[in-house]
Design an enzyme around this catalytic site. Structure first.
Site, PDB file in Angstrom:
ATOM      1  N   CYS A   1       0.864  -1.189   0.000  1.00 58.03           N
ATOM      2  CA  CYS A   1       0.000   0.000   0.000  1.00 58.03           C
ATOM      3  C   CYS A   1       0.894   1.231   0.000  1.00 58.03           C
ATOM      4  CB  CYS A   1      -0.972  -0.024   1.179  1.00 58.03           C
ATOM      5  SG  CYS A   1      -0.203  -0.024   2.811  1.00 58.03           S
TER       6      CYS A   1
ATOM      7  N   ASN B   1       2.292   1.408   4.340  1.00 53.32           N
ATOM      8  CA  ASN B   1       2.609   0.134   5.016  1.00 53.32           C
ATOM      9  C   ASN B   1       2.301   0.186   6.516  1.00 53.32           C
ATOM     10  OD1 ASN B   1       5.547  -1.977   5.592  1.00 53.32           O
ATOM     11  ND2 ASN B   1       3.472  -2.619   5.150  1.00 53.32           N
TER      12      ASN B   1
ATOM     13  N   CYS C   1      -1.447   0.785   7.377  1.00 54.88           N
ATOM     14  CA  CYS C   1      -2.896   0.526   7.504  1.00 54.88           C
ATOM     15  C   CYS C   1      -3.339  -0.719   6.745  1.00 54.88           C
ATOM     16  CB  CYS C   1      -3.697   1.728   7.012  1.00 54.88           C
ATOM     17  SG  CYS C   1      -3.393   3.250   7.940  1.00 54.88           S
ATOM     18  N   ARG C   2      -3.322  -0.656   5.409  1.00 58.56           N
ATOM     19  CA  ARG C   2      -3.915  -1.730   4.615  1.00 58.56           C
ATOM     20  C   ARG C   2      -3.014  -2.956   4.450  1.00 58.56           C
ATOM     21  NH1 ARG C   2      -5.195   2.145  -0.309  1.00 58.56           N
ATOM     22  NH2 ARG C   2      -3.307   3.046   0.595  1.00 58.56           N
ATOM     23  N   SER C   3      -1.774  -2.741   3.968  1.00 60.91           N
ATOM     24  CA  SER C   3      -0.938  -3.923   3.682  1.00 60.91           C
ATOM     25  C   SER C   3      -0.566  -4.723   4.933  1.00 60.91           C
ATOM     26  CB  SER C   3       0.301  -3.559   2.845  1.00 60.91           C
ATOM     27  OG  SER C   3       1.102  -2.605   3.481  1.00 60.91           O
TER      28      SER C   3
ATOM     29  N   ASP D   1      -8.060   3.897   0.967  1.00 63.33           N
ATOM     30  CA  ASP D   1      -7.109   4.342   1.985  1.00 63.33           C
ATOM     31  C   ASP D   1      -7.900   4.820   3.214  1.00 63.33           C
ATOM     32  OD1 ASP D   1      -5.322   5.703   3.545  1.00 63.33           O
ATOM     33  OD2 ASP D   1      -4.424   6.831   1.893  1.00 63.33           O
TER      34      ASP D   1
HETATM   35  P1  4NP Z   1      -1.780   2.778   4.073  1.00 62.64           P
HETATM   36  O1  4NP Z   1      -2.448   4.125   4.651  1.00 62.64           O
HETATM   37  O2  4NP Z   1      -1.232   3.122   2.712  1.00 62.64           O
HETATM   38  O3  4NP Z   1      -2.930   1.822   3.988  1.00 62.64           O
HETATM   39  O4  4NP Z   1      -0.719   2.359   5.060  1.00 62.64           O
HETATM   40  C1  4NP Z   1      -1.742   5.321   4.758  1.00 62.64           C
HETATM   41  C2  4NP Z   1      -0.915   5.534   5.828  1.00 62.64           C
HETATM   42  C3  4NP Z   1      -0.236   6.745   5.953  1.00 62.64           C
HETATM   43  C4  4NP Z   1      -0.385   7.708   4.981  1.00 62.64           C
HETATM   44  C5  4NP Z   1      -1.237   7.491   3.908  1.00 62.64           C
HETATM   45  C6  4NP Z   1      -1.906   6.287   3.793  1.00 62.64           C
HETATM   46  N1  4NP Z   1       0.295   8.941   5.115  1.00 62.64           N
HETATM   47  O5  4NP Z   1       0.079   9.827   4.267  1.00 62.64           O
HETATM   48  O6  4NP Z   1       1.095   9.096   6.045  1.00 62.64           O
END
Ligand code: 4NP
Length: 152
Positions: free
Chosen positions: A9, A12, A14-16, A123
């Protein structure tokens, strides 16, 4: 040789990490290695988001040992399958790919449920806990299919 699967993602956190934890819970670790990474460098070394930890815990999955890392070109040498959570991740992964062999390894994870629809795991970072439940449920369904294919 183990089959190696990488979940990707943006951050790294939240989703992955949820995708990694879910797939690990459904495959034999002697046969399948599962990892996750982010396309960005935003959360290198960070623990998963507490909301991901919490929703995973609710369903009996512990993701607290994971640490954020950034996708690197060598991942194409290590992994057999690379799953992107959304189209932006997908494009960013392909930008790192060196050849068709690399590119062949990459797909959108929700293609497993909705082939060809370009559906995204949204997201959830800016939203509330509900978004994480939604992400968990989508990834549960997708990893069921991936695990079935790997366990054949
Ligand atoms: P992820 O979510 O891609 O599912 O881990 C996010 C986590 C942090 C950020 C964006 C998306 N960020 O902008 O810090």
């Amino acid at each position: 040789m183990k089959t190696k699967v990488l979940m990707v993602c943006l951050g790294n956190i939240c989703r992955s990490p949820l995708a990694e934890g879910l797939l690990k819970s459904k495959v034999n670790p002697e046969e399948v290695f599962v990892d996750s990474a982010g396309t960005s460098n935003y959360h290198i070394g960070d623990a998963p988001d507490p909301r991901s930890v919490s929703v995973a815990h609710k369903y009996g999955i512990d993701i607290t040992d994971q640490l954020g890392r950034q996708l690197k070109v060598e991942d194409f040498d290590t992994f057999d399958f690379i799953y992107a959570m959304d189209n932006s991740n997908y494009r960013n992964i392909l930008e790192l790919a060196r050849n068709d062999e690399d590119r062949k390894k990459v797909s959108l994870i929700l293609d497993k449920i909705f082939p060809g629809d370009e559906a995204a795991v949204p997201d959830p970072y800016q939203g509330g806990y509900h978004g994480f439940e939604n992400v968990y449920n989508m990834l549960d369904e997708a990893t069921d299919i991936i695990a079935k294919e790997l366990n054949k």
